[in-house]
Write an enzyme that holds these catalytic residues in place. Structure first.
Site, PDB file in Angstrom:
ATOM      1  N   GLY A  25       0.760  -1.271   0.117  1.00  0.00           N
ATOM      2  CA  GLY A  25      -0.107   0.032  -0.012  1.00  0.00           C
ATOM      3  C   GLY A  25       0.855   1.232   0.073  1.00  0.00           C
TER       4      GLY A  25
ATOM      5  N   GLY B 176      -0.293   4.256   0.077  1.00  0.00           N
ATOM      6  CA  GLY B 176      -1.140   5.338   0.489  1.00  0.00           C
ATOM      7  C   GLY B 176      -0.221   6.263   1.539  1.00  0.00           C
ATOM      8  CG  PHE B 177      -2.048   9.570   3.257  1.00  0.00           C
ATOM      9  CD1 PHE B 177      -1.475  11.013   3.589  1.00  0.00           C
ATOM     10  CD2 PHE B 177      -3.244   9.493   2.941  1.00  0.00           C
ATOM     11  CE1 PHE B 177      -2.054  11.905   2.737  1.00  0.00           C
ATOM     12  CE2 PHE B 177      -3.916  10.686   2.128  1.00  0.00           C
ATOM     13  CZ  PHE B 177      -3.114  11.799   1.883  1.00  0.00           C
ATOM     14  N   GLY B 178      -0.168   5.854   4.774  1.00  0.00           N
ATOM     15  CA  GLY B 178       0.691   5.120   5.754  1.00  0.00           C
ATOM     16  C   GLY B 178       1.725   4.492   5.137  1.00  0.00           C
TER      17      GLY B 178
ATOM     18  CB  VAL C 109      -1.159  -7.953  -1.867  1.00  0.00           C
ATOM     19  CG1 VAL C 109      -0.885  -9.153  -0.742  1.00  0.00           C
ATOM     20  CG2 VAL C 109       0.148  -7.372  -2.353  1.00  0.00           C
TER      21      VAL C 109
ATOM     22  CD  GLU D  89     -13.575  18.597   2.457  1.00  0.00           C
ATOM     23  OE1 GLU D  89     -13.002  18.929   3.273  1.00  0.00           O
ATOM     24  OE2 GLU D  89     -12.767  17.529   1.906  1.00  0.00           O
TER      25      GLU D  89
ATOM     26  CG  ASP E  69      -8.021   4.544   6.225  1.00  0.00           C
ATOM     27  OD1 ASP E  69      -7.959   5.414   7.040  1.00  0.00           O
ATOM     28  OD2 ASP E  69      -8.777   5.125   5.093  1.00  0.00           O
TER      29      ASP E  69
END
Ligand SMILES: Cc1cc2nc3c(=O)[nH]c(=O)nc-3n(C[C@H](O)[C@H](O)[C@H](O)COP(=O)(O)OP(=O)(O)OC[C@H]3O[C@@H](n4cnc5c(N)ncnc54)[C@H](O)[C@@H]3O)c2cc1C
Length: 422
Positions: free
Chosen positions: A9, A11-13, A77, A168, A298
């Site tokens: 992943g 992403g952010f993490g 994965v 938003e 998440d």
């Protein structure tokens, strides 16, 4: 041989974990089914024709180009064999010594098949482009529909979910229509346009203080968004949304921002999961019984500090930093460190000059909150080029009341196609 750390992943993490391991005596392999890191908080601006997809994403290889112990593998994965320490992928299997799972979240339709089939969710670039194409196609079609009921349905936009994404999205959609599209489609009557924000709970932005929820709702009303509380959507068939109250809202567009759940890999792991399918982790973010495996962002469910941590970027980023530290210590013969979350506050924008913010316990709204929102998002975007392009776009849109990306890049979906519209 140096231990291998596989991070799933980007992403952010995951990206933060890979970066934070740059000086550790390990080889880092980042695996993602996409070759880019996506800045999801600005996806709604791609969906509402404000930004180009490439302005909020950057190829992973470019982000970590300078990191010598880093490599990237483009693969999905599908499972983990914890005993042999191997990942099953849609390509060849990948072995690991340490594993960081940072696979994020996916939309959660709560079993509403019609919503899943006909509604539009917002999780990735194709989703955002699909919404943009769909909304613009509705306007194109509405221009040539003589039946007033059908025209109104084409111009009714239902946004479901009063969290930050729904708020938003509804605000940006209203501004796209009322400030920009109104100039392109002059023959259309704005009275036919309806934007509804449907929230099942009793207020918007449930994670924010009540005062900010009220401020957000008031601002949205001023932007001609009909905000409804206690409005639980039970179905959508592409022509109308049905509410639990029995009300039927004729609409061709339903944007689903009402829930997420852990991405499917979490379920495929066969380990204990908690609310929303998130993987239960130890206070150190390790998987019980598998100290070499960490789950973050998440995908992880951590209750160590009271209620589970929210599915937000700062949580994932800080978890990424913590696991990098822990892996460095484990490699050196030490032990993993527990995760402690430092809440930097929360922000949500509702459009031009309007936002709500809670930072260090202080709540504020309006223009100051909006400026903070702009600065924070600009700083967090990855890459100078992206920051420059986004800033230029924002300035252009702000001063000229424009949205540059009003392109329909795919044919209208069947539910907007001309044959069925008369
Ligand atoms: C529209 C939207 C707006 C948001 N706005 C905000 C906001 O304003 N502020 C905020 O703090 N948070 C916001 N969030 C939430 C925030 O984006 C997430 O909390 C954050 O991205 C979580 O980071 P992560 O690393 O856990 O997962 P992600 O950043 O989602 O990254 C997961 C990565 O894993 C990859 N992946 C998943 N499954 C697999 C697999 N099986 N194989 C290979 N790769 C896989 C994905 O391609 C992705 O790159 C928003 C989210 C959305 C969708």
């Amino acid at each position: 041989m140096r231990p291998s750390v596989v991070v799933v992943g980007a992403g952010f993490g995951g990206l933060r974990a890979a970066r934070a391991l740059r000086r550790a005596p390990v080889d880092v392999l980042l695996v993602d089914r996409h070759n880019y890191h996506l800045f999801q908080p600005l996806l709604y601006q791609v969906a509402t024709a404000g930004l180009e997809p490439e302005e909020i994403a950057k190829p992973v290889r470019a982000v970590l180009r300078g990191q010598r112990n880093f490599d990237f593998r483009l693969a999905g994965v599908s499972g983990v064999d914890f005993a042999s320490r191997r990942l099953a992928t849609d390509d060849a299997p990948i072995g690991y010594d340490y594993l960081v799972l940072a696979t994020g979240a996916a939309a959660n339709f709560f079993g509403l098949k019609g919503v899943e089939q006909f509604g539009l969710s917002l999780k990735d670039i194709p989703d955002a482009v699909r919404i943009r194409n769909h909304v613009l196609s509705c306007f194109e079609e509405a221009m040539f529909v003589s039946n007033a009921e059908r025209r109104r349905a084409l111009l009714t936009f239902v946004v479901v979910g009063g969290g930050p994404t729904g708020v938003e999205m509804a605000g940006a959609l209203s501004e796209l229509i009322r400030l920009v599209l109104v100039k392109d489609y002059r023959r259309l009557d704005l009275k036919d346009v309806r934007i509804l924000l449907l929230e099942a709970g009793d207020r918007l932005l449930a994670g924010f203080p009540a005062r900010l929820s009220e401020a957000a709702a008031n601002t949205l009303w001023k932007k001609h968004v009909e905000v409804r509380h206690g409005a639980l959507v039970t179905g959508f068939d592409g022509s109308a949304a049905t509410l639990k109250s029995g009300e039927v809202v004729p609409a061709r567009t339903l944007i689903w921002a009402a829930g997420v759940q852990a991405a499917p890999l979490a379920k495929a792991l066969g380990v204990p999961t908690a609310h929303l399918g998130r993987v239960k982790v130890e206070p150190t973010l390790q998987l019980a019984g598998h100290p070499e495996v960490f789950v973050i962002g998440d995908a992880a469910y951590l209750e160590a500090q009271g209620p589970s941590l929210p599915m937000m970027a700062p949580v994932a980023i800080q978890m990424g930093e913590t696991v990098a530290r822990s892996i460095g210590r484990l490699v050196a013969g030490g032990s993993a460190v527990p995760f402690v979350y430092k809440d930097p506050g929360t922000l949500a924008t509702i459009g031009r000059n309007a936002a709500v913010a809670r930072i260090r316990g202080i709540s504020f709204t309006g223009f100051p909150a909006w400026v903070v929102w702009l600065v924070v998002h600009l700083i967090q975007l990855i890459g100078f080029r992206n920051r420059l392009f986004v800033l230029t776009n924002w300035a252009w849109d702000y001063f000229f009341y424009d949205r540059a990306v009003r392109l329909i890049t795919a044919p209208p979906s069947p539910r907007v196609s001309r044959e069925e519209s008369t």
